[in-house]
Design an enzyme around this catalytic site. Structure first.
Site, PDB file in Angstrom:
ATOM      1  N   PHE A 133     -40.251   4.271 -19.552  1.00  0.00           N
ATOM      2  CA  PHE A 133     -39.843   3.419 -18.443  1.00  0.00           C
ATOM      3  C   PHE A 133     -41.071   2.914 -17.675  1.00  0.00           C
ATOM      4  CE2 PHE A 133     -36.135   5.642 -19.833  1.00  0.00           C
ATOM      5  CZ  PHE A 133     -35.185   4.633 -19.833  1.00  0.00           C
ATOM      6  N   SER A 134     -41.160   3.100 -16.370  1.00  0.00           N
ATOM      7  CA  SER A 134     -42.223   2.437 -15.610  1.00  0.00           C
ATOM      8  C   SER A 134     -43.618   2.981 -15.869  1.00  0.00           C
ATOM      9  CB  SER A 134     -41.922   2.492 -14.111  1.00  0.00           C
ATOM     10  OG  SER A 134     -40.938   1.528 -13.777  1.00  0.00           O
ATOM     11  N   ALA A 135     -43.739   4.098 -16.567  1.00  0.00           N
ATOM     12  CA  ALA A 135     -45.075   4.523 -16.987  1.00  0.00           C
ATOM     13  C   ALA A 135     -45.679   3.490 -17.930  1.00  0.00           C
ATOM     14  CB  ALA A 135     -45.003   5.888 -17.662  1.00  0.00           C
ATOM     15  N   LYS A 188     -45.992   0.457 -17.200  1.00  0.00           N
ATOM     16  CA  LYS A 188     -46.818  -0.429 -16.365  1.00  0.00           C
ATOM     17  C   LYS A 188     -48.278  -0.019 -16.379  1.00  0.00           C
ATOM     18  CE  LYS A 188     -43.177  -1.727 -13.034  1.00  0.00           C
ATOM     19  NZ  LYS A 188     -42.037  -0.950 -13.572  1.00  0.00           N
TER      20      LYS A 188
END
Length: 420
Positions: free
Chosen positions: A78-80, A82
């Site tokens: 998920f946002s890791a 980014k």
């Protein structure tokens, strides 16, 4: 398959891999996060001074609890994601292809439309571009990354321009549009060429690993069945379209839940803000390089000058409009802990708690991944690893005082391993 080296730690039951004995308590703490099949599985890796000292995994990679997690199991982080996408940009900046303080439109001409000509690369990396809202985007558009780049290039910035507002999904397409304009390649290829290749690992992919890859994605074990609340989607869609919806407007689109169930259709797109498949080993090696002057495992990821910029002072904690007012401190694509004094350094956490983290002052790079998402354990998953991380830090202190041996490099190397 079990691994071990002379002098390696005795691993808890069900845990595979290898670890220096100084990290025994950290490994036990990690193992305790996966006490039963219904808790899924995960992996943890640690780099100290650019060398691997922990690489362990445990649990199950499928919903049925039949398939064991192994050395080449990757999780959707998920946002890791980014943090990996930001590292791609830093690799380009390292070669002089991108300047943080230059306007994005200098590289991506279409981006200058609707008054955005002066938005800088630094502002985009810091979630201050005023482009976090999905503006009623439909699922079909969300799954078309090039269309989303075009949508964002044409859109005007909103009233949050210059203010911290977490770009939950648009962040990835903003970076991919910039990178595509500079290199001619999309982020799926850049994840491989700019991150996986220099790190020498197969365990980093944007989206689903291709057929023949050694890396196999774990199944998300929850949620798979969501309650049907009459009218909820209609109300959520209306609220999300409001310019002042902030967090909801940055993540919600119709049928969002359908993309993470079953075979996870979300993995068949390029969402550089959310859908990377990574092993813990790959994240630890990437952040381990940042904590070690740009090099890990004998591989150079960034120059020492770029690492100095990346490791520079984070902004003071500031209320983030895109994260329900949570205090955040971003710097060039990575964030510090939102709670002062809890965990030093920087990295990026994803929904569910998977993350990569660097503690430059201690020479530590940590990767942690698992396949739980929105389950009854969500709160503990988001904060529960903090205790393990502090045990990792204690282990590092012990390792320095006693001396330590690096562990073997496990998992498939880069390039892709093809099936026989």
């Amino acid at each position: 398959m079990s691994y071990g080296t002379a002098g390696g730690a005795d691993l808890p039951k069900g845990v595979r891999g290898v670890a220096d004995p100084a990290f025994t308590w950290a490994v036990r703490s990690f193992a305790a996060l996966f006490p039963h099949r219904r808790f899924g599985g995960g992996a943890m890796a640690v780099y100290l001074d650019g060398e691997p000292v922990v690489d362990v995994w445990t649990g199950w990679s499928d919903r049925a609890g039949q398939k064991r997690w192994d050395a080449d199991t990757g999780a959707m982080v998920f946002s890791a994601t980014k943090g990996v996408a930001a590292t791609v940009i830093h690799r380009l900046a390292d070669r002089g292809l991108v300047d943080y303080d230059a306007p994005v439109a200098e590289y991506w001409r279409d981006f200058g439309a609707n008054g955005k000509a002066d938005i800088t690369v630094r502002e985009v990396l810091s979630h201050r571009a005023g482009l976090s809202n999905l503006r009623g985007t439909q699922a079909a558009q969300i799954l078309d990354h090039q269309q989303m780049e075009e949508v964002l290039a044409a859109a005007p910035a909103d009233s949050l321009r210059g203010k911290p507002a977490y770009h939950a999904l648009t962040y990835g397409w903003l970076l991919s549009g910039l990178a595509r304009s500079v290199t001619g390649s999309g982020m799926r290829d850049l994840f491989r060429n700019e991150i996986a290749a220099p790190l020498g690992t197969d365990g980093m992919h944007l989206g689903r690993p291709p057929a023949g890859s050694a890396t196999r994605e774990a199944e998300i074990i929850g949620p798979q069945k969501l309650p049907n609340v009459p009218g909820l989607n209609r109300v959520a869609h209306r609220l999300a379209g409001s310019p002042r919806s902030f967090a909801l407007g940055s993540i919600y689109f119709p049928t969002i839940s359908e993309l993470i169930v079953g075979d996870t259709p979300m993995l068949d797109s390029e969402m550089p803000a959310a859908n990377a498949i990574s092993t813990a080993r790959s994240l630890a090696r990437m952040y381990g390089a940042m904590a070690n002057g740009g090099e890990a495992g004998g591989a150079r990821l960034l120059s020492s000058e770029s690492v100095a910029a990346v490791c520079g002072r984070r902004r003071d904690l500031t209320m983030d409009r895109g994260l329900f007012g949570l205090p955040m401190a971003f710097h060039l694509g990575y964030h510090a802990s939102p709670v002062p004094g809890v965990l030093p350094g920087f990295g990026h956490v994803g929904l569910g708690g998977s993350h990569g983290w660097a503690i430059p002052n201690e020479g530590l790079g940590i990767g942690f991944v698992h396949n739980r998402l929105i389950t009854p354990f969500l709160a503990s998953d988001q904060v529960g690893f903090l205790g393990t991380a502090n045990l990792v830090r204690r282990g590092a202190q012990t390792a320095r005082s006693r001396g330590y041996r690096t562990v073997p490099t496990l998992g498939a190397p880069y390039p892709l391993q093809t099936a026989a």
